[in-house]
Every structure is written in C-alpha cells, then in structure tokens.
Design an enzyme around this catalytic site. Structure first.
Site, PDB file in Angstrom:
ATOM      1  N   TYR A  25      59.502  37.436  74.502  1.00 52.36           N
ATOM      2  CA  TYR A  25      59.772  37.865  76.080  1.00 52.36           C
ATOM      3  C   TYR A  25      60.399  39.479  76.082  1.00 52.36           C
ATOM      4  O   TYR A  25      60.077  40.242  77.103  1.00 52.36           O
ATOM      5  CB  TYR A  25      60.732  36.833  76.758  1.00 52.36           C
ATOM      6  CG  TYR A  25      59.845  35.447  76.940  1.00 52.36           C
ATOM      7  CD1 TYR A  25      58.955  35.582  78.048  1.00 52.36           C
ATOM      8  CD2 TYR A  25      59.901  34.378  76.006  1.00 52.36           C
ATOM      9  CE1 TYR A  25      58.334  34.392  78.268  1.00 52.36           C
ATOM     10  CE2 TYR A  25      59.160  33.290  76.044  1.00 52.36           C
ATOM     11  CZ  TYR A  25      58.343  33.130  77.477  1.00 52.36           C
ATOM     12  OH  TYR A  25      57.508  31.978  77.518  1.00 52.36           O
TER      13      TYR A  25
ATOM     14  N   ARG B 162      59.534  20.624  88.831  1.00 54.67           N
ATOM     15  CA  ARG B 162      58.626  20.640  90.045  1.00 54.67           C
ATOM     16  C   ARG B 162      57.989  19.384  90.415  1.00 54.67           C
ATOM     17  O   ARG B 162      57.554  19.091  91.514  1.00 54.67           O
ATOM     18  CB  ARG B 162      57.844  21.847  90.034  1.00 54.67           C
ATOM     19  CG  ARG B 162      58.403  23.190  90.213  1.00 54.67           C
ATOM     20  CD  ARG B 162      57.745  24.332  89.969  1.00 54.67           C
ATOM     21  NE  ARG B 162      57.416  24.450  88.517  1.00 54.67           N
ATOM     22  CZ  ARG B 162      56.668  25.104  87.642  1.00 54.67           C
ATOM     23  NH1 ARG B 162      56.361  26.014  88.319  1.00 54.67           N
ATOM     24  NH2 ARG B 162      56.591  25.240  86.414  1.00 54.67           N
TER      25      ARG B 162
HETATM   26  O1  CP3 Z   1      63.795  20.766  79.874  1.00 59.24           O
HETATM   27  C1  CP3 Z   1      64.550  20.484  80.883  1.00 59.24           C
HETATM   28  O2  CP3 Z   1      64.392  19.934  81.855  1.00 59.24           O
HETATM   29  C2  CP3 Z   1      65.704  21.626  80.835  1.00 59.24           C
HETATM   30  C3  CP3 Z   1      65.307  23.146  81.448  1.00 59.24           C
HETATM   31  C4  CP3 Z   1      64.663  23.843  80.806  1.00 59.24           C
HETATM   32  C5  CP3 Z   1      63.751  25.031  81.749  1.00 59.24           C
HETATM   33  N1  CP3 Z   1      63.178  25.829  80.768  1.00 59.24           N
HETATM   34  C6  CP3 Z   1      63.639  24.844  83.014  1.00 59.24           C
HETATM   35  C7  CP3 Z   1      62.445  25.575  83.691  1.00 59.24           C
HETATM   36  C8  CP3 Z   1      64.262  24.243  79.608  1.00 59.24           C
HETATM   37  C9  CP3 Z   1      64.797  23.700  78.484  1.00 59.24           C
HETATM   38  C10 CP3 Z   1      63.379  25.551  79.510  1.00 59.24           C
HETATM   39  C11 CP3 Z   1      63.157  26.272  78.224  1.00 59.24           C
HETATM   40  C12 CP3 Z   1      62.244  27.506  78.284  1.00 59.24           C
HETATM   41  N2  CP3 Z   1      61.929  28.255  79.337  1.00 59.24           N
HETATM   42  C13 CP3 Z   1      61.198  27.580  77.515  1.00 59.24           C
HETATM   43  C14 CP3 Z   1      60.979  26.958  76.183  1.00 59.24           C
HETATM   44  C15 CP3 Z   1      60.484  25.589  76.244  1.00 59.24           C
HETATM   45  C16 CP3 Z   1      58.873  25.605  76.519  1.00 59.24           C
HETATM   46  O3  CP3 Z   1      58.393  25.416  77.660  1.00 59.24           O
HETATM   47  O4  CP3 Z   1      58.025  26.230  75.607  1.00 59.24           O
HETATM   48  C17 CP3 Z   1      60.499  28.558  77.772  1.00 59.24           C
HETATM   49  C18 CP3 Z   1      59.187  29.395  77.155  1.00 59.24           C
HETATM   50  C19 CP3 Z   1      61.099  29.046  79.011  1.00 59.24           C
HETATM   51  C20 CP3 Z   1      60.739  30.275  79.871  1.00 59.24           C
HETATM   52  C21 CP3 Z   1      60.049  30.065  81.357  1.00 59.24           C
HETATM   53  N3  CP3 Z   1      60.778  29.451  82.208  1.00 59.24           N
HETATM   54  C22 CP3 Z   1      58.636  30.014  81.678  1.00 59.24           C
HETATM   55  C23 CP3 Z   1      57.523  30.508  80.686  1.00 59.24           C
HETATM   56  C24 CP3 Z   1      58.757  29.613  83.009  1.00 59.24           C
HETATM   57  C25 CP3 Z   1      57.650  29.653  83.860  1.00 59.24           C
HETATM   58  C26 CP3 Z   1      56.603  28.700  83.387  1.00 59.24           C
HETATM   59  C27 CP3 Z   1      56.633  27.381  84.495  1.00 59.24           C
HETATM   60  O5  CP3 Z   1      56.752  26.543  84.261  1.00 59.24           O
HETATM   61  O6  CP3 Z   1      56.710  27.879  85.627  1.00 59.24           O
HETATM   62  C28 CP3 Z   1      60.149  29.078  83.166  1.00 59.24           C
HETATM   63  C29 CP3 Z   1      60.504  28.585  84.430  1.00 59.24           C
HETATM   64  C30 CP3 Z   1      61.056  27.215  84.479  1.00 59.24           C
HETATM   65  N4  CP3 Z   1      62.318  26.794  83.704  1.00 59.24           N
HETATM   66  C31 CP3 Z   1      61.046  26.407  85.359  1.00 59.24           C
HETATM   67  C32 CP3 Z   1      61.783  25.168  85.106  1.00 59.24           C
HETATM   68  C33 CP3 Z   1      62.070  24.061  85.718  1.00 59.24           C
HETATM   69  C34 CP3 Z   1      60.062  26.078  86.479  1.00 59.24           C
HETATM   70  C35 CP3 Z   1      60.754  26.788  87.571  1.00 59.24           C
HETATM   71  C36 CP3 Z   1      60.418  26.609  88.907  1.00 59.24           C
HETATM   72  O7  CP3 Z   1      59.598  27.299  89.504  1.00 59.24           O
HETATM   73  O8  CP3 Z   1      61.157  25.817  89.616  1.00 59.24           O
END
Ligand code: CP3
Length: 354
Positions: free
Chosen positions: A153, A31
């Site tokens: 989760y 984002r």
């Molecule tokens: O690193 C990268 O660019 C690759 C993409 C990637 C995402 N999530 C995209 C994402 C990767 C490798 C992840 C891993 C992920 N997802 C983890 C492990 C890494 C970490 O952060 O500890 C976890 C715990 C998740 C679960 C998850 N997905 C959460 C808790 C959230 C919400 C938190 C947030 O930042 O909004 C997501 C959403 C998420 N995954 C977004 C992205 C770009 C944001 C989504 C959006 O609103 O556009």
C-alpha cells in the site's frame, strides 16, 4: 483486569484441550451489520470510527453482543501504521484506501522513519477501553499488517493494484524495498508490544498480499520479516502467554516454512483442505480457518454442510480455530453468520470428546 470467562480460543491456539471448536470471523465488525452502518453514519466516516476510542469500542462490541463468538478483534485498520508515518491515509467512497504521499521514489523511501508511538495512542486507548467493555467475556485480539502487505500500500499508494510498482522496485532496487520492510518491522514490533501492554490477549499478523510473491521473494521479502516480528514480541503478559497468529492469504504453498516462524497458529484461506494442512504442519502450530466467506451468502442448510466438511476434514482433537478464509463480505445476511457460529459450536462437540 477482568478474568477471562471464555478462554476456549486461547486454549485452541495453544493446542490445549477444548470442549468445542472456537469461532470468530475476520472483519466481524463491519458493513454487513446494520448497527455498524448506523455507528459509521454517526461518526461520519470509517477513519473517524478507528480514530475515536469510544466509537472503536462501540463497534468492536457489536458482533460480541449479537453472537456467541469466542473472540473479539480490535476495530482498527492495518493502514493506521503508514498513516502514522505521515503518508496521509484517506478513503474514497467505494474505492478503498489511498495515500496522499506514497513511498514510491528514492527520496521518500529515504525519508521514512519509525513513527513515535504517541501518534497511535488512539489505538492503545481503544484497546484499554474495549477490554473494559468486554468485561472478560472473550479474549481481545490485537493486530497488524505484515511488513510486506503494508509496503504494497505504501509504494502503490492504493489498494486493488497488480503490485507492479512495488515488484518493479523489488527486482530492480531490492535494497530500497528492504529499507521499507525493516522500518515497518521495527514499527510493528513497538506497535504490537504497545497493544499487548494495553491489554491485547492474542495478536494476529495479516499478510494479505504475501500470496502475490514468488516462492523465493515470499521467503526474502515477507516471511523473514514476520520472523523478526515474532521474536521481538512480548509474548508473556501478567503471567499469561500471548498467542500469535500469522495469516498469509494465498500462502498455502508455504505452510512448512510458516510453521517455523515461532507463531502459535497459522491462518488459512479457503483454497486449501484444512486436513491436509494439518498433516503438513503436524504438531508445530494450530490452524485458523478456512470457510469461503461466500458460503455465508447461501442458506443455513448449505452453511451447516460446509461447516461440517471443514470440521471433519480437520478431524478430532484441539488446535483448530474456526474462521472464514478472508473477511466477511458486506452482503452477508446477519442471520447466516449466526447459523455458521451455532453450527460450529454444535457440530464440533463430537470432535472434542474426552
Ligand atoms: O476484523 C475486524 O473486524 C477488525 C477490523 C479490521 C478492519 N480492517 C476494518 C475495516 C481489520 C483486522 C482490518 C485489516 C485490514 N485492512 C486488512 C487485512 C485483512 C484483509 O482484509 O486482507 C487490509 C488489507 C486492510 C486495508 C483495507 N481497509 C481495505 C483494502 C479496505 C477497503 C476494502 C473494504 O472492505 O471496503 C479497508 C476498509 C475497512 N477496514 C473496512 C472495515 C470494517 C470497511 C470500511 C467501511 O467502509 O466501513
């Protein structure tokens, strides 16, 4: 497939000599980038970005097109795996991930199964398409959540909890939690091997919530399952080694144990000094990290200073992949990410003199 033009990242993971310290950023497609926000608007939601290989390819390439990064990472999410198990993943605006059918009672846990990998075909299609789009510029990292992190989760039904539901189960009915972890492990081995077969050139295990565990529970409920995963992976593909990275956030206390996993590299969050981490693991593994993502909210001068502090603490020689200690925040000015990447490339050369 395309030959790699820049394999600095792979060489650093394998502790082979490099000319400078390679760098990428966790959540580098996200984002903080206006082009990502635009794609997300067009797709309608975060999950439609993940589930459509054209969109997943588009956003994976955005940071690679914008910055001289040394690696790309598949755009997806760790929670696609429990989604494929039928738990019903959804995101509520501003609230993070949730599950319609959490695995939070004995019946639901008994009903869990390793899903058919065809349910995750969109991920494998994205990997193939991204490899074509990158055209050999940098390697592509595939990834998964750790069995334990996915289980938090699956049992809690959402993120942002204090883990009391899964911990209560872990202490009162450990066999139920072990059942979830074994199913996650078998699923993840098939999932990562399919990513590798589709073209992933390195793999990373995100153990984001391993650090919430006690010492003994970490070994029993997180580390031991990650060990099974590493030993179940196809670590050679088309004659090249597929390096693996294990990242337990908050796991700095257990580096010696993590160094025995069989992974090529360990991820570090920002709480630990990378020089002392290096002395503790010796020549067993490479290290990836570990700048506090909040540094990127400051200014180019302050960023350069922090980069130099980390590079000099690691010291001379190979085996370091520069990264943030966790995902880049959505409030990061994109030009500050550029300042960090350039600082790593420029300031690290003196630590790699022949
Ligand atoms: O690193 C990268 O660019 C690759 C993409 C990637 C995402 N999530 C995209 C994402 C990767 C490798 C992840 C891993 C992920 N997802 C983890 C492990 C890494 C970490 O952060 O500890 C976890 C715990 C998740 C679960 C998850 N997905 C959460 C808790 C959230 C919400 C938190 C947030 O930042 O909004 C997501 C959403 C998420 N995954 C977004 C992205 C770009 C944001 C989504 C959006 O609103 O556009």
């Amino acid at each position: 497939m395309n030959e790699l033009q820049n394999d600095t990242f792979i060489r650093a993971l394998l502790r082979q000599p490099t000319e400078y310290t390679p760098v990428w950023m966790m959540r580098q497609a996200g984002r903080y980038l206006p082009e990502y926000r635009e794609s997300r608007k067009t797709a309608g939601s975060f999950l439609s970005l993940c589930k459509n290989p054209d969109f997943a390819t588009e956003v994976t390439l955005q940071p690679i097109d914008r910055y001289p990064l040394d690696a790309s990472i598949l755009f997806s999410d760790i929670l696609t795996v429990p989604d494929a198990m039928g738990l019903g993943l959804y995101f509520e605006e501003g609230e993070g991930p949730k599950f319609e059918f959490p695995a939070n009672n004995e019946e639901r846990i008994a009903a869990l199964e390793v899903p058919d990998m065809s349910k995750l075909q969109y991920v494998f299609d994205a990997v193939k398409q991204i490899r074509m789009g990158i055209a050999g510029r940098v390697p592509l990292i595939g990834f998964t959540g750790s069995p334990w992190t996915l289980a938090t989760y699956m049992v809690e039904g959402k993120g942002g909890t204090d883990f009391l539901t899964i911990k209560k189960l872990m202490y009162s009915r450990p066999e139920l939690v072990h059942r979830i972890l074994q199913i996650n492990t078998d699923t993840i081995i098939a999932y990562l091997n399919a990513q590798i077969a589709s073209g992933a050139q390195a793999i990373m295990i995100f153990d984001s919530w391993g650090g919430a565990l006690s010492h003994n529970a970490y070994i029993e409920f997180s580390l031991n399952y990650m060990r099974k995963i590493i030993s179940g992976l196809t670590l050679e593909s088309n004659g090249s080694k597929i390096p693996s990275i294990v990242f337990t956030k908050g796991g700095g206390l257990w580096l010696e144990q993590q160094a025995t996993l069989g992974a090529d590299a360990l991820g570090l969050d920002w709480t630990i000094d990378i020089g002392s981490a290096r002395r503790r693991v010796g020549d067993k593994v490479a290290l990836q990290g570990n700048m506090d993502p909040a540094v990127l909210l400051s200014d180019p001068n302050s960023i350069e200073k922090e980069v130099e502090t980390i590079l000099s603490s690691y010291g001379k020689g190979t085996g370091h992949v520069f990264n943030l200690g966790h995902g880049i925040t959505q409030w990061t000015p994109p030009e500050n990410a550029a300042a960090m990447i350039n600082a790593v490339h420029e300031l690290s050369k003196k630590y790699h003199s022949p």
